[in-house]
Design a protein around this motif. Structure first.
Motif, PDB file in Angstrom:
ATOM      1  N   ASP A 187      27.696  -1.713  50.232  1.00 26.55           N
ATOM      2  CA  ASP A 187      26.999  -0.770  51.030  1.00 26.55           C
ATOM      3  C   ASP A 187      25.738  -0.565  49.783  1.00 26.55           C
ATOM      4  OD1 ASP A 187      26.473   1.281  52.342  1.00 26.55           O
ATOM      5  OD2 ASP A 187      26.904   3.018  51.475  1.00 26.55           O
ATOM      6  N   MET A 188      24.259  -0.930  51.059  1.00 22.98           N
ATOM      7  CA  MET A 188      22.824  -1.048  50.483  1.00 22.98           C
ATOM      8  C   MET A 188      22.699   0.212  50.043  1.00 22.98           C
ATOM      9  SD  MET A 188      22.330  -4.288  50.077  1.00 22.98           S
ATOM     10  CE  MET A 188      20.892  -4.281  49.915  1.00 22.98           C
ATOM     11  N   ASP A 189      21.886   0.717  48.586  1.00 23.85           N
ATOM     12  CA  ASP A 189      21.822   1.896  48.306  1.00 23.85           C
ATOM     13  C   ASP A 189      19.962   2.343  49.489  1.00 23.85           C
ATOM     14  OD1 ASP A 189      23.290   2.217  46.374  1.00 23.85           O
ATOM     15  OD2 ASP A 189      21.854   1.119  45.038  1.00 23.85           O
ATOM     16  N   ALA A 190      20.179   3.359  50.373  1.00 22.50           N
ATOM     17  CA  ALA A 190      19.637   3.915  50.597  1.00 22.50           C
ATOM     18  C   ALA A 190      18.613   3.026  51.394  1.00 22.50           C
ATOM     19  CB  ALA A 190      18.341   4.706  50.063  1.00 22.50           C
ATOM     20  N   PHE A 191      19.168   2.059  51.975  1.00 22.84           N
ATOM     21  CA  PHE A 191      18.699   0.675  52.604  1.00 22.84           C
ATOM     22  C   PHE A 191      17.281   0.910  53.071  1.00 22.84           C
ATOM     23  CE2 PHE A 191      19.012  -3.114  55.861  1.00 22.84           C
ATOM     24  CZ  PHE A 191      18.311  -3.706  55.179  1.00 22.84           C
ATOM     25  N   PHE A 192      16.979   1.744  54.530  1.00 20.34           N
ATOM     26  CA  PHE A 192      16.030   1.211  55.369  1.00 20.34           C
ATOM     27  C   PHE A 192      14.541   2.312  54.733  1.00 20.34           C
ATOM     28  CE2 PHE A 192      17.794   2.341  59.992  1.00 20.34           C
ATOM     29  CZ  PHE A 192      18.831   1.186  59.931  1.00 20.34           C
ATOM     30  N   ALA A 193      15.298   3.050  53.731  1.00 24.58           N
ATOM     31  CA  ALA A 193      13.884   3.892  52.808  1.00 24.58           C
ATOM     32  C   ALA A 193      13.442   2.655  51.594  1.00 24.58           C
ATOM     33  CB  ALA A 193      14.625   5.045  51.677  1.00 24.58           C
ATOM     34  N   SER A 194      14.503   1.617  51.277  1.00 27.43           N
ATOM     35  CA  SER A 194      14.309   0.776  50.037  1.00 27.43           C
ATOM     36  C   SER A 194      13.861  -0.214  50.384  1.00 27.43           C
ATOM     37  CB  SER A 194      15.797   0.765  49.202  1.00 27.43           C
ATOM     38  OG  SER A 194      15.757   1.766  48.732  1.00 27.43           O
ATOM     39  N   VAL A 195      13.847  -0.339  51.737  1.00 27.36           N
ATOM     40  CA  VAL A 195      13.076  -1.553  52.022  1.00 27.36           C
ATOM     41  C   VAL A 195      11.519  -1.654  52.721  1.00 27.36           C
ATOM     42  CG1 VAL A 195      12.358  -2.666  53.983  1.00 27.36           C
ATOM     43  CG2 VAL A 195      14.842  -2.753  53.636  1.00 27.36           C
ATOM     44  N   GLU A 196      11.098  -0.221  52.789  1.00 27.18           N
ATOM     45  CA  GLU A 196       9.805   0.660  52.704  1.00 27.18           C
ATOM     46  C   GLU A 196       9.422   0.660  51.663  1.00 27.18           C
ATOM     47  OE1 GLU A 196       8.760   0.601  55.746  1.00 27.18           O
ATOM     48  OE2 GLU A 196      10.128   0.256  57.316  1.00 27.18           O
ATOM     49  N   GLN A 197      10.248   0.913  51.189  1.00 30.92           N
ATOM     50  CA  GLN A 197       9.381   1.390  49.228  1.00 30.92           C
ATOM     51  C   GLN A 197       9.033  -0.045  49.006  1.00 30.92           C
ATOM     52  OE1 GLN A 197      13.047   3.655  47.374  1.00 30.92           O
ATOM     53  NE2 GLN A 197      10.671   5.244  46.890  1.00 30.92           N
ATOM     54  N   ARG A 198      10.133  -1.293  49.081  1.00 37.94           N
ATOM     55  CA  ARG A 198       9.460  -2.101  48.429  1.00 37.94           C
ATOM     56  C   ARG A 198       8.518  -3.139  49.359  1.00 37.94           C
ATOM     57  NH1 ARG A 198      13.208  -7.228  51.088  1.00 37.94           N
ATOM     58  NH2 ARG A 198      11.493  -6.920  52.524  1.00 37.94           N
ATOM     59  N   ASP A 199       7.923  -2.608  50.201  1.00 36.82           N
ATOM     60  CA  ASP A 199       7.495  -3.313  50.674  1.00 36.82           C
ATOM     61  C   ASP A 199       5.865  -3.078  50.909  1.00 36.82           C
ATOM     62  OD1 ASP A 199       9.336  -5.542  51.606  1.00 36.82           O
ATOM     63  OD2 ASP A 199       9.028  -4.934  53.849  1.00 36.82           O
ATOM     64  N   ASN A 200       6.295  -1.819  50.444  1.00 34.71           N
ATOM     65  CA  ASN A 200       4.791  -0.437  50.272  1.00 34.71           C
ATOM     66  C   ASN A 200       4.699  -0.142  49.183  1.00 34.71           C
ATOM     67  OD1 ASN A 200       2.562   1.105  50.505  1.00 34.71           O
ATOM     68  ND2 ASN A 200       3.237   2.367  51.968  1.00 34.71           N
ATOM     69  N   ASP A 209      23.510  -2.364  56.943  1.00 28.99           N
ATOM     70  CA  ASP A 209      23.095  -2.098  55.138  1.00 28.99           C
ATOM     71  C   ASP A 209      24.952  -2.121  54.836  1.00 28.99           C
ATOM     72  OD1 ASP A 209      24.120   0.717  56.793  1.00 28.99           O
ATOM     73  OD2 ASP A 209      22.751   1.431  54.901  1.00 28.99           O
ATOM     74  N   GLU A 210      26.066  -2.296  55.033  1.00 26.32           N
ATOM     75  CA  GLU A 210      27.785  -1.717  55.170  1.00 26.32           C
ATOM     76  C   GLU A 210      28.189  -3.178  55.093  1.00 26.32           C
ATOM     77  OE1 GLU A 210      30.399   1.791  55.197  1.00 26.32           O
ATOM     78  OE2 GLU A 210      28.501   1.909  56.054  1.00 26.32           O
ATOM     79  N   ALA A 211      29.271  -3.476  54.308  1.00 25.37           N
ATOM     80  CA  ALA A 211      30.072  -4.627  55.112  1.00 25.37           C
ATOM     81  C   ALA A 211      31.370  -4.043  53.800  1.00 25.37           C
ATOM     82  CB  ALA A 211      30.001  -6.163  54.833  1.00 25.37           C
ATOM     83  N   TYR A 212      33.031  -4.343  54.681  1.00 27.06           N
ATOM     84  CA  TYR A 212      33.689  -5.058  53.855  1.00 27.06           C
ATOM     85  C   TYR A 212      33.480  -6.291  53.649  1.00 27.06           C
ATOM     86  CZ  TYR A 212      35.463  -0.580  55.218  1.00 27.06           C
ATOM     87  OH  TYR A 212      35.905   1.122  55.022  1.00 27.06           O
ATOM     88  N   LEU A 213      34.504  -7.009  52.365  1.00 19.57           N
ATOM     89  CA  LEU A 213      34.745  -8.698  52.647  1.00 19.57           C
ATOM     90  C   LEU A 213      35.815  -8.619  52.065  1.00 19.57           C
ATOM     91  CD1 LEU A 213      31.547  -7.801  52.215  1.00 19.57           C
ATOM     92  CD2 LEU A 213      31.327  -9.790  50.990  1.00 19.57           C
ATOM     93  N   ASP A 214      36.444  -9.710  52.366  1.00 22.44           N
ATOM     94  CA  ASP A 214      38.093  -9.499  52.095  1.00 22.44           C
ATOM     95  C   ASP A 214      37.845 -10.825  51.192  1.00 22.44           C
ATOM     96  OD1 ASP A 214      40.278 -10.753  51.478  1.00 22.44           O
ATOM     97  OD2 ASP A 214      41.735  -9.737  53.072  1.00 22.44           O
ATOM     98  N   VAL A 215      38.553 -10.597  49.649  1.00 25.17           N
ATOM     99  CA  VAL A 215      38.378 -12.222  49.004  1.00 25.17           C
ATOM    100  C   VAL A 215      39.679 -12.278  48.254  1.00 25.17           C
ATOM    101  CG1 VAL A 215      36.245 -11.875  48.709  1.00 25.17           C
ATOM    102  CG2 VAL A 215      37.355 -10.469  46.817  1.00 25.17           C
ATOM    103  N   THR A 216      40.559 -11.951  49.165  1.00 24.46           N
ATOM    104  CA  THR A 216      42.127 -12.863  47.866  1.00 24.46           C
ATOM    105  C   THR A 216      42.320 -14.467  48.274  1.00 24.46           C
ATOM    106  OG1 THR A 216      42.814 -10.464  49.554  1.00 24.46           O
ATOM    107  CG2 THR A 216      44.746 -12.374  49.168  1.00 24.46           C
ATOM    108  N   GLU A 217      41.096 -14.388  48.954  1.00 23.04           N
ATOM    109  CA  GLU A 217      41.017 -16.012  48.831  1.00 23.04           C
ATOM    110  C   GLU A 217      39.608 -16.870  49.228  1.00 23.04           C
ATOM    111  OE1 GLU A 217      43.217 -18.946  51.383  1.00 23.04           O
ATOM    112  OE2 GLU A 217      45.420 -17.829  50.138  1.00 23.04           O
ATOM    113  N   ASP A 218      38.890 -16.631  47.748  1.00 21.85           N
ATOM    114  CA  ASP A 218      37.205 -16.345  47.671  1.00 21.85           C
ATOM    115  C   ASP A 218      37.104 -18.298  48.085  1.00 21.85           C
ATOM    116  OD1 ASP A 218      36.043 -17.400  44.649  1.00 21.85           O
ATOM    117  OD2 ASP A 218      37.513 -16.833  45.005  1.00 21.85           O
TER     118      ASP A 218
END
Length: 373
Positions: A24-37, A118-127
């Motif tokens: 889960d990305m942290d405060a995704f939309f707002a963080s992108v704005e802070q990164r770019d400005n 900004d959020e996803a599940y990953l199954d890495v039982t076999e990576d």
């Protein structure tokens, strides 16, 4: 004779354990704005409209310290944080970053189930890289995301989706939490009931009246008690209290709808309050529709009454619902046709379905994850 426990408990006990990561990305939309400005860095930022019917789509951690949250009316957010800086959504920018993050995930596993940009599940039982350790993979993913996007992500690692998602929220922002086999029930036992997905303010209030404040309190109630008090919600609660979740990570699910819903801290019933709430939901759901590049023909209004019974009303049209004005008009018509409601409601939601297409990189959230508050 009726069974005392949900029917698939024995099946669940017999299943092998998976290795699941929730990122889960942290405060995704707002963080992108802070990164770019750079001028926004370290300041309270809200992404969304600042007008009378505007809604906060995302808030930076600096804004969250004042109580500003996503889906909050902008006027309320400004009252809580007078120095709040509003910026308009830039979904093209967010989607490009999301694609970068998706490529990081797929470097490690093909089994990726996005819930949103900004959020996803990953199954890495076999990576793919043969690393073997889900914890190590989660650490590498967080490092790679930071290197490629200059943004931070939090991750939860466990043996099912329910626990992995709880874990990812445990040490935010920029954190990692691992719930190992055998630890799930104990972890959930100490969890405040409000942390359970799907438990809103009114459900929490009802549970507290019944003596349920933690996962341990919930686990102490048998299925008959839960069904008598919570109806179809009971089986989910029974399993969740024991850290049980059999849902697989679905990498290629078909998009069926895009939507969102809002659970209220207090029941509402007056026509004016219902209309105002609907306008807020229209704002936030239309942003999700734009984010998903979705076009549909059916708009559905959902309300949940104080007795936990649901009512849905749908309207289908021959043309694609392609602009916000059309979506808003259909949504308002559905509400007006349903008024007056027979009793106060605790939840309202909107969805757009009967879809033509969507961006396959960004499927919508599961129903359990749609709550806006």
């Amino acid at each position: 004779m009726a069974k005392d426990t949900p029917s698939d408990d024995m099946e669940e006990a017999a299943m092998g354990l998976r290795k699941i990561i929730h990122v889960d990305m942290d405060a995704f939309f707002a963080s992108v704005e802070q990164r770019d400005n750079p001028e926004l860095r370290g300041k309270p930022v809200a992404v969304g409209g600042s007008g009378g019917r505007g809604v906060v789509a995302a808030a930076s951690y600096e804004a969250r310290k004042f109580g500003v949250r996503s889906a909050m009316p902008s006027v309320t957010a400004k009252r809580l944080c007078p120095d709040l800086i509003f910026v308009r959504s830039r979904f093209d920018a967010y989607k490009e970053v999301s694609r970068q993050i998706r490529r990081v995930f797929e470097h490690h596993t093909p089994h990726v189930e996005p819930l949103s940009l900004d959020e996803a599940y990953l199954d890495v039982t076999e990576d793919r890289l043969g690393i073997g350790s889900a914890t190590r993979i989660a650490e590498l993913i967080r490092q790679e995301i930071k290197a490629k996007t200059q943004l931070t992500a939090s991750a939860g690692v466990s043996y099912n989706k329910f626990l992995a998602k709880l874990a990812s929220d445990q040490n935010k922002p920029d954190g990692l939490c691992v719930i190992r086999p055998g630890e799930g029930a104990q972890f959930v036992a100490g969890m405040p009931i409000r942390r359970f997905h799907g438990v809103g303010p009114k459900a929490e209030e009802k549970m507290k009246r019944l003596g349920i404040e933690t996962g341990a309190d919930l686990a102490a109630k048998d299925i008959a008690f839960l069904r008598a008090n919570f109806g179809s919600f009971a089986d989910y609660l029974y399993r969740a209290a024991r850290g049980i979740d059999l849902r697989p990570v679905r990498a290629h699910r078909v998009r069926k709808s895009v939507g969102g819903e809002r659970t209220f801290s207090e029941d509402i019933s007056s026509g004016s309050a219902l209309r105002e709430t609907l306008e807020n939901i229209i704002e936030i759901v239309w942003e999700r529709i734009e984010s998903a590049n979705a076009r549909g023909r059916t708009v559905t209004l959902k309300v949940k009454f104080t007795d936990f019974q649901n009512m849905t009303r749908a309207k289908s049209v021959a043309h694609w619902v392609e602009d916000k004005a059309d979506f808003a008009r259909l949504s308002r018509e559905l509400l007006e046709e349903a008024l007056p409601l027979p009793m106060p409601i605790r939840l309202m939601g909107l969805t757009l379905s009967n879809l033509e297409r969507g961006d396959e990189d960004e499927p919508p959230r599961d129903d359990a994850q749609l709550s806006l508050l």
